[in-house]
Scaffold this motif. Structure first.
Motif, mmCIF file in Angstrom:
data_model
loop_
_atom_site.group_PDB
_atom_site.id
_atom_site.type_symbol
_atom_site.label_atom_id
_atom_site.label_comp_id
_atom_site.label_asym_id
_atom_site.label_seq_id
_atom_site.Cartn_x
_atom_site.Cartn_y
_atom_site.Cartn_z
ATOM 1 N N ALA A 276 55.477 60.180 113.387
ATOM 2 C CA ALA A 276 54.767 61.385 112.974
ATOM 3 C C ALA A 276 55.751 62.495 112.618
ATOM 4 N N MET A 277 55.618 63.009 111.402
ATOM 5 C CA MET A 277 56.454 64.122 110.955
ATOM 6 C C MET A 277 55.704 65.432 111.184
ATOM 7 N N ILE A 278 56.359 66.389 111.810
ATOM 8 C CA ILE A 278 55.761 67.700 112.033
ATOM 9 C C ILE A 278 55.864 68.505 110.739
ATOM 10 N N SER A 279 54.746 69.087 110.309
ATOM 11 C CA SER A 279 54.774 69.911 109.098
ATOM 12 C C SER A 279 55.710 71.099 109.301
ATOM 13 N N ALA A 280 56.641 71.267 108.372
ATOM 14 C CA ALA A 280 57.634 72.343 108.495
ATOM 15 C C ALA A 280 57.064 73.654 107.972
ATOM 16 N N ASN A 281 56.813 74.579 108.874
ATOM 17 C CA ASN A 281 56.473 75.946 108.510
ATOM 18 C C ASN A 281 57.038 76.868 109.590
ATOM 19 N N ASP A 282 56.969 78.153 109.358
ATOM 20 C CA ASP A 282 57.598 79.099 110.282
ATOM 21 C C ASP A 282 57.062 78.941 111.706
ATOM 22 N N LYS A 283 55.750 78.834 111.836
ATOM 23 C CA LYS A 283 55.117 78.755 113.156
ATOM 24 C C LYS A 283 55.549 77.492 113.893
ATOM 25 N N ASN A 284 55.505 76.353 113.212
ATOM 26 C CA ASN A 284 55.841 75.086 113.872
ATOM 27 C C ASN A 284 57.316 75.006 114.247
ATOM 28 N N LEU A 285 58.182 75.511 113.376
ATOM 29 C CA LEU A 285 59.602 75.496 113.713
ATOM 30 C C LEU A 285 59.898 76.400 114.898
ATOM 31 N N LEU A 299 54.799 56.117 119.792
ATOM 32 C CA LEU A 299 54.862 57.364 119.022
ATOM 33 C C LEU A 299 56.285 57.884 118.928
ATOM 34 N N ASN A 300 56.669 58.254 117.714
ATOM 35 C CA ASN A 300 57.964 58.892 117.484
ATOM 36 C C ASN A 300 57.703 60.160 116.677
ATOM 37 N N ALA A 301 57.853 61.301 117.309
ATOM 38 C CA ALA A 301 57.695 62.588 116.631
ATOM 39 C C ALA A 301 59.005 63.336 116.755
ATOM 40 N N SER A 302 59.932 63.006 115.878
ATOM 41 C CA SER A 302 61.291 63.553 115.984
ATOM 42 C C SER A 302 61.792 64.083 114.636
ATOM 43 N N SER A 303 60.859 64.515 113.785
ATOM 44 C CA SER A 303 61.286 65.019 112.477
ATOM 45 C C SER A 303 60.323 66.084 111.979
#
Length: 360
Positions: A276-285, A299-303
């Protein structure tokens, strides 16, 4: 040097010898859950070995070989004659939108429409069957229309004057919104969108939104309930499993959806493996860049997933030369250069990878 066939034969004999030796030194027969035999089982090992049987225990492959080998060494609960059928390792979809696939049940399907009239009828029929205080859809493609032109929202706004409607294009990089949705999102002819566009004609918005402009309307659309999200994920898994997918990469998810996936996997509700890729935006970063990436068995959420530009079909992909059907138009940067540089600098110093959408 020995031939390839000779190497394969020697390797098979060596594996059989090891297998039989392990039997001799074990006490009695071991237990196994399932034996699939009399098939063509593609192992995809370095020699591309095709086996006749495969042994399974606790949902995992124990070994491949022959029916005789396994029956001699194991007490097997269930045996299935494949009758010559083919067995492959689970397929992996390296770029999917797994959660989005599951939410299609809540949206009107527009993949086959060939005109704006057909699009409108599909929306009306769907809303009659699934009445809600909003309407979403996915799949239209202006290239299937006889005039090859983007639709406008005039008839859509007339048919749905009181609820917001958002219909995404097939690529997800453009959408058609009715007048009510534009009003709720506070979008008008003067609105300027960084990394997106609001198309207009004769001084009026047509309702067609490109790339980042779509997000402004998405924000005002009612959210799915928790139950709807869970059912969407289960439906997506069902579709993937039916088509031989055992692992997927979801290219852009909000953290709360990733956490929901994690909880469902731990509860045994979801079995599919997900990168799972995390959507890159100001809030999420800001909230996630210093957290430890999630890495479990399933599950791999590392990007983080960043968008450079849009898509060709909606004329959002950046080109060196202008689009042939759009005078002096080159596409757009969804994430501008300075913001992209900021994201890249932040992510490369963290424990996360950076994945980038780029058509240009």
């Amino acid at each position: 040097f020995p031939s390839h066939d000779t190497i394969v034969e020697l390797r098979k004999k060596w594996l059989i010898l090891i297998f039989l030796s392990s039997i001799m030194f074990s006490c009695g027969k071991r237990k196994a859950d399932l034996l699939l035999y009399n098939g063509h089982i593609y192992t995809l090992d370095s020699l591309l070995t095709i086996a006749e049987a495969v042994l399974v225990k606790d949902g995992k492959i124990v070994a491949t070989g022959t029916k005789e080998q396994f029956q001699e060494a194991y007490d097997i609960a269930e045996k299935t004659d494949l009758k010559g059928a083919y067995v492959y390792p689970g397929f992996i979809d390296a770029h999917s939108h797994f959660y989005g696939l599951g939410t299609f049940n809540y949206a009107v399907s527009l993949f086959d429409v060939k005109s704006t009239d057909e699009l409108l009828k599909k929306c009306q029929d769907f809303h009659k069957q699934h009445p809600k205080p909003y309407l979403i859809g996915r799949g239209w493609d202006q290239n299937k229309f006889s005039n090859k032109q983007y639709p406008d929202n005039e008839s859509l706004s007339a048919a749905f004057p009181d609820i917001p409607v958002l219909l995404k294009r097939v690529d997800g990089h453009a959408a058609l919104a009715n007048k009510k949705a534009l009003e709720m999102a506070k979008l008008n002819i003067q609105s300027k969108i960084v990394g997106g566009e609001l198309l207009s004609k004769n001084g009026k918005l047509t309702g067609v939104l490109i790339d980042n402009a779509v997000e402004y309307v998405e924000r005002i659309m009612p959210s799915f309930t928790l139950n709807e999200k869970v059912e969407a994920l289960k439906e997506a898994q069902k579709i993937c499993f039916e088509n031989g997918l055992s692992s997927v990469s979801d290219a852009g998810l909000e953290p709360e959806t990733i956490l929901l996936i994690d909880s469902l996997q731990k509860a045994g509700t979801l079995d599919i493996r997900i990168y799972a890729m995390i959507s890159a935006n100001d809030k999420n970063l800001e909230e996630w860049i210093n957290k430890t990436p999630i890495r479990t068995e399933k599950l791999n959420a590392s990007s983080f997933k960043m968008y450079c530009d849009g898509a060709l079909g909606s004329r959002g992909a950046m080109l060196k030369k202008p689009y042939s059907d759009a005078h002096n138009y080159f596409g757009l940067f969804v994430t501008n250069a300075s913001k992209a540089e900021e994201y890249i600098s932040e992510i490369i110093k963290s424990k996360y990878q950076l994945n980038t959408h780029s058509v240009s």
